[in-house]
Design an enzyme around this catalytic site. Structure first.
Site, PDB file in Angstrom:
ATOM      1  N   SER A 100       4.585   0.127   0.834  1.00  0.00           N
ATOM      2  CA  SER A 100       5.122  -0.102  -0.515  1.00  0.00           C
ATOM      3  C   SER A 100       5.572   1.179  -1.222  1.00  0.00           C
ATOM      4  O   SER A 100       6.481   1.843  -0.771  1.00  0.00           O
ATOM      5  CB  SER A 100       4.080  -0.862  -1.329  1.00  0.00           C
ATOM      6  OG  SER A 100       4.600  -1.247  -2.563  1.00  0.00           O
ATOM      7  N   HIS A 101       4.854   1.543  -2.261  1.00  0.00           N
ATOM      8  CA  HIS A 101       5.240   2.674  -3.101  1.00  0.00           C
ATOM      9  C   HIS A 101       4.533   3.963  -2.675  1.00  0.00           C
ATOM     10  O   HIS A 101       4.691   4.986  -3.316  1.00  0.00           O
ATOM     11  CB  HIS A 101       4.876   2.351  -4.542  1.00  0.00           C
ATOM     12  CG  HIS A 101       3.464   1.858  -4.640  1.00  0.00           C
ATOM     13  ND1 HIS A 101       3.100   0.578  -4.259  1.00  0.00           N
ATOM     14  CD2 HIS A 101       2.338   2.469  -5.008  1.00  0.00           C
ATOM     15  CE1 HIS A 101       1.810   0.424  -4.409  1.00  0.00           C
ATOM     16  NE2 HIS A 101       1.310   1.560  -4.862  1.00  0.00           N
ATOM     17  N   ASP A 117       9.929  -4.517  -3.802  1.00  0.00           N
ATOM     18  CA  ASP A 117       9.337  -5.629  -4.554  1.00  0.00           C
ATOM     19  C   ASP A 117       8.974  -5.252  -5.992  1.00  0.00           C
ATOM     20  O   ASP A 117       8.825  -6.113  -6.841  1.00  0.00           O
ATOM     21  CB  ASP A 117       8.136  -6.258  -3.815  1.00  0.00           C
ATOM     22  CG  ASP A 117       7.052  -5.256  -3.472  1.00  0.00           C
ATOM     23  OD1 ASP A 117       7.245  -4.049  -3.718  1.00  0.00           O
ATOM     24  OD2 ASP A 117       6.011  -5.686  -2.934  1.00  0.00           O
ATOM     25  N   ARG A 118       8.865  -3.942  -6.275  1.00  0.00           N
ATOM     26  CA  ARG A 118       8.549  -3.541  -7.652  1.00  0.00           C
ATOM     27  C   ARG A 118       9.802  -3.205  -8.445  1.00  0.00           C
ATOM     28  O   ARG A 118      10.824  -2.837  -7.866  1.00  0.00           O
ATOM     29  CB  ARG A 118       7.664  -2.292  -7.654  1.00  0.00           C
ATOM     30  CG  ARG A 118       6.295  -2.538  -7.100  1.00  0.00           C
ATOM     31  CD  ARG A 118       5.435  -1.301  -7.268  1.00  0.00           C
ATOM     32  NE  ARG A 118       4.076  -1.601  -6.844  1.00  0.00           N
ATOM     33  CZ  ARG A 118       3.003  -0.927  -7.226  1.00  0.00           C
ATOM     34  NH1 ARG A 118       3.129   0.127  -8.010  1.00  0.00           N
ATOM     35  NH2 ARG A 118       1.810  -1.280  -6.796  1.00  0.00           N
ATOM     36  N   ASP A 167      10.706   0.182  -5.829  1.00  0.00           N
ATOM     37  CA  ASP A 167       9.820   0.958  -4.953  1.00  0.00           C
ATOM     38  C   ASP A 167      10.318   0.911  -3.511  1.00  0.00           C
ATOM     39  O   ASP A 167      11.370   0.335  -3.218  1.00  0.00           O
ATOM     40  CB  ASP A 167       8.362   0.482  -5.075  1.00  0.00           C
ATOM     41  CG  ASP A 167       8.128  -0.867  -4.431  1.00  0.00           C
ATOM     42  OD1 ASP A 167       9.092  -1.639  -4.295  1.00  0.00           O
ATOM     43  OD2 ASP A 167       6.970  -1.155  -4.056  1.00  0.00           O
ATOM     44  N   LYS A 183       6.665 -10.609  -4.982  1.00  0.00           N
ATOM     45  CA  LYS A 183       7.353 -10.120  -6.169  1.00  0.00           C
ATOM     46  C   LYS A 183       8.709  -9.601  -5.730  1.00  0.00           C
ATOM     47  O   LYS A 183       8.913  -9.281  -4.559  1.00  0.00           O
ATOM     48  CB  LYS A 183       6.529  -9.071  -6.891  1.00  0.00           C
ATOM     49  CG  LYS A 183       6.128  -7.877  -6.056  1.00  0.00           C
ATOM     50  CD  LYS A 183       5.088  -7.053  -6.824  1.00  0.00           C
ATOM     51  CE  LYS A 183       4.599  -5.889  -6.012  1.00  0.00           C
ATOM     52  NZ  LYS A 183       3.139  -5.961  -5.766  1.00  0.00           N
ATOM     53  N   ASP A 189       9.665  -0.660  -0.761  1.00  0.00           N
ATOM     54  CA  ASP A 189       9.969  -1.916  -0.064  1.00  0.00           C
ATOM     55  C   ASP A 189      10.673  -2.933  -0.958  1.00  0.00           C
ATOM     56  O   ASP A 189      10.859  -4.090  -0.563  1.00  0.00           O
ATOM     57  CB  ASP A 189       8.702  -2.514   0.550  1.00  0.00           C
ATOM     58  CG  ASP A 189       7.653  -2.868  -0.496  1.00  0.00           C
ATOM     59  OD1 ASP A 189       7.575  -2.159  -1.515  1.00  0.00           O
ATOM     60  OD2 ASP A 189       6.920  -3.846  -0.299  1.00  0.00           O
ATOM     61  N   SER A 225       1.551  -3.805 -12.713  1.00  0.00           N
ATOM     62  CA  SER A 225       1.925  -2.743 -11.793  1.00  0.00           C
ATOM     63  C   SER A 225       3.383  -2.870 -11.358  1.00  0.00           C
ATOM     64  O   SER A 225       3.706  -2.666 -10.202  1.00  0.00           O
ATOM     65  CB  SER A 225       1.000  -2.795 -10.579  1.00  0.00           C
ATOM     66  OG  SER A 225       0.991  -4.108 -10.032  1.00  0.00           O
TER      67      SER A 225
HETATM   68  C1  G1P Z   1      -1.702  -2.139  -6.626  1.00  0.00           C
HETATM   69  C2  G1P Z   1      -1.470  -2.855  -7.926  1.00  0.00           C
HETATM   70  C3  G1P Z   1      -1.401  -4.349  -7.697  1.00  0.00           C
HETATM   71  C4  G1P Z   1      -0.345  -4.669  -6.658  1.00  0.00           C
HETATM   72  C5  G1P Z   1      -0.593  -3.866  -5.404  1.00  0.00           C
HETATM   73  C6  G1P Z   1       0.526  -4.039  -4.388  1.00  0.00           C
HETATM   74  O1  G1P Z   1      -2.945  -2.518  -6.079  1.00  0.00           O
HETATM   75  O2  G1P Z   1      -2.462  -2.543  -8.870  1.00  0.00           O
HETATM   76  O3  G1P Z   1      -1.134  -5.007  -8.905  1.00  0.00           O
HETATM   77  O4  G1P Z   1      -0.332  -6.033  -6.356  1.00  0.00           O
HETATM   78  O5  G1P Z   1      -0.684  -2.475  -5.714  1.00  0.00           O
HETATM   79  O6  G1P Z   1       1.771  -3.667  -4.892  1.00  0.00           O
HETATM   80  P1  G1P Z   1      -4.280  -1.605  -6.252  1.00  0.00           P
HETATM   81  O7  G1P Z   1      -3.944  -0.251  -5.724  1.00  0.00           O
HETATM   82  O8  G1P Z   1      -4.545  -1.549  -7.729  1.00  0.00           O
HETATM   83  O9  G1P Z   1      -5.331  -2.337  -5.487  1.00  0.00           O
HETATM   84 ZN    ZN Z   2       6.107  -2.592  -2.946  1.00  0.00          ZN
END
Ligand code: G1P
Ligand code: ZN
Length: 566
Positions: A121-122, A296-297, A292, A393, A294, A382
């Site tokens: 992801s990010h 989705d954000r 981000d 998302k 991938d 987030s």
């Molecule tokens: C974080 C975000 C959460 C999101 C997840 C994946 O998880 O807080 O809302 O769904 O990334 O993108 P966390 O690191 O808090 O467990």
């Molecule tokens: Zn992501």
């Protein structure tokens, strides 16, 4: 040419104890996957073994990633293992690329039994960055906890894996490739697809593209700036926003996916997307968004960099939901937010008499509600926003949702937001992240805090800072009972709720790959129209003081400020 069938081998391996998926799949440093023998193979075999053989045999699965370092190497292995594990057909994004929302879309369209997403992801990428693997089920969404737990249990005792070591796919050419395997009656098929096309097609059926085109390239068009952060969403942005909706080519930046995201942290927030924030400041652009790694954000900005907090974003979309044709046709069944997300959405739900669900952190909890027809729109603080059009998302969807609102209301982002606050009141909100702190210190802090707030005498206690006093109404460790399948998820974050509706929440992140990340969330409601335009950091300072004092966070971690403030 008559090739002999490819060999299917079963090779011995030894288990690892640390392959439990977190909030969103298994994430580790790249070197863990590269240097620990069969680390990748073990986890992939555990995924396949978790699927009943009768379901797996001859099935279709989807495979794609965010293009980070190790993506294509992993894909070659996964293809070899999918074939050996009886999967009949694999649908793979061209060059191994597919955004997370696109994977969800393609799983649903191709009637797959699930998909494997290669993304962290990010989190930063590159040889020193993170790699990640996520398993999604047939509805297109992240596997629920029962499934990830099963995968983890298998990984703890795994002794062998199946593989076709000679199988090689060409990831670059769109089209079908078939392979004959020994002991297999039917050939194994790989389909390389242009995932942008099927994803774009889905969005065409959700939004009014003619109206969006008018907004972006008509006579009175607005100026936008979109930052793909060198992640996988770049080609989607180019195709949909620029080529199709007519936004100029230079309105989309960092659109070529890079293995290391250009050395950046591909996370759309005010800290890591500061380039976008800077470029918005002079007022040249009316609307800005970042995504981000991938895809989705999303982060939404207005002119001069006006920031829309993600908790507000989903509430605004809820309040303007019929600007989106999809909801005009489908109706609206329910709203949902993760527990730490501000209660802004609750205010809209109350006013519109639409059911609201409060789920634990992580998108996987929304899937059941959507499948059961209880949920249409949801979001997380987030930077996650989405709907039941898929089960992930969806960053680009959120951008088109906002553009639809602007096109219908003919107002600026800031005007839409301020009007919303005037109507519903404002939930001031902030999140403090303390990244890579010592795990033991973090765990101990949470345990101590839980003891403090579980004490009977804690309820009713008053906290005074400066001129403000807050009285505790309720405090707990958040627990969720899924209304659809009855499953219970415990230990989802410590909540302190005050009489005036303000909340302090502490959670440990489940997505990091080294050390612990402590998240502190503050939410406080204000409905006096004369007080809705204050600086959240000032407005929330007393609650921050209370939270830091109660938890002794700084003393316990040796930090004196957060890594990121949102
Ligand atoms: C974080 C975000 C959460 C999101 C997840 C994946 O998880 O807080 O809302 O769904 O990334 O993108 P966390 O690191 O808090 O467990
Ligand atoms: Zn992501």
């Amino acid at each position: 040419m008559e090739d002999s069938p490819l060999q299917v081998l079963t090779l011995p391996t030894a288990p690892y104890p640390d392959q439990r998926p977190g909030t969103s799949g298994l994430r580790k440093k790249v070197f863990v996957f590269q240097t620990k023998r069969n680390y990748l193979h073990n986890f992939i075999q555990s995924i396949f073994s978790s699927i009943d053989l009768r379901v797996r045999q001859g099935s279709t699965m989807v495979l794609g990633g965010d293009g980070r370092y190790f993506n294509t190497a992993a894909i070659q292995v996964i293809v070899q293992m999918a074939a050996a594990n009886g999967v009949g057909r694999l649908v793979i994004g061209q060059n191994g690329l597919m955004s997370t929302p696109a994977v969800s879309c393609v799983i649903r369209k191709s009637k797959a039994i699930g998909g494997i997403l290669l993304t962290a992801s990010h989190n930063p990428g590159g040889p020193d960055g993170d790699f990640g693997i996520k398993f999604n089920i047939a509805n297109g969404g992240p596997a629920p906890e029962a499934v990830t737990e099963k995968i983890f249990q298998i990984s703890r005792t795994i002794e062998e894996f199946a593989i076709c070591p000679e199988l090689r796919v060409d990831l670059n050419t769109v089209g079908k490739q078939t392979f004959d395997l020994e002991n297999k009656f039917k050939p194994f098929t790989v389909e390389i697809v242009d995932s942008v096309e099927s994803y774009a097609n889905m969005l065409r059926n959700i939004f009014d593209f003619a109206a969006l085109k008018e907004l972006l390239s008509g006579e009175n068009h607005i100026q936008i700036r979109l930052d793909a952060m060198n992640g996988v969403v770049g080609p989607y942005v180019k195709k949909i926003l620029c080529e199709e909706l007519g936004s100029p080519a230079n309105s989309a930046i960092n659109c070529v996916p890079q293995e290391d995201f250009g050395g950046q942290h591909p996370d759309p927030n005010l800290t890591y997307a500061s380039d976008l924030v800077e470029s918005m400041k002079n007022g040249q652009y009316d609307f800005g968004a970042a995504f981000d790694g991938d895809g989705d954000r999303n982060m939404i900005l207005g002119k001069h960099g006006f920031f829309v907090s993600p908790s507000d974003s989903v509430a605004v979309i809820a309040a303007n939901i019929f600007c989106i044709p999809y909801f005009q046709h489908m109706g609206v069944r329910g709203f949902a937010r993760s527990m730490p997300t501000s209660a802004a959405l609750d205010n809209v739900a109350r006013a519109t008499k639409i059911q609201l669900y409060e789920t634990p952190t992580g998108w996987k909890f929304f899937g059941n509600l959507m499948d059961a027809g209880h949920l249409s729109l949801c979001g997380e603080e987030s930077f996650g926003t989405g709907s039941d059009h898929i089960r992930e998302k969806d960053g680009l969807w959120a951008v088109l949702a906002w553009l639809s609102i602007l096109a219908t209301n003919k107002k600026s982002v800031e005007e839409v937001m301020v009007e919303h606050w005037k109507t519903y009141g404002r939930n001031y909100y902030t999140r403090y992240d303390y990244e890579e702190v010592d795990i033991d210190a973090a765990v101990e802090m949470m345990l101590e805090l839980e003891m403090i707030i579980s004490d009977k005498a804690f309820v009713g206690q008053m906290f005074t800072v400066g001129e403000r006093t807050f009285q505790v109404e309720r405090a707990d460790n958040f627990e969720y009972s899924d209304p659809v399948d009855g499953s219970i998820s415990r230990n989802q974050g410590l909540r302190i709720m005050f009489k005036d509706g303000s909340r302090i929440i502490f959670r440990l992140s489940g997505t990091g790959s080294s050390g612990a990340t402590i998240r502190l969330y503050i939410d406080s409601y204000e409905n006096d129209v004369n007080k809705i335009l204050q600086d959240p950091q000032v407005k929330l300072s007393e609650l921050v003081t209370i939270a830091l004092k109660l938890s002794q966070l700084h003393e316990r971690t040796g930090r004196n400020s957060p890594t990121v403030i949102t």
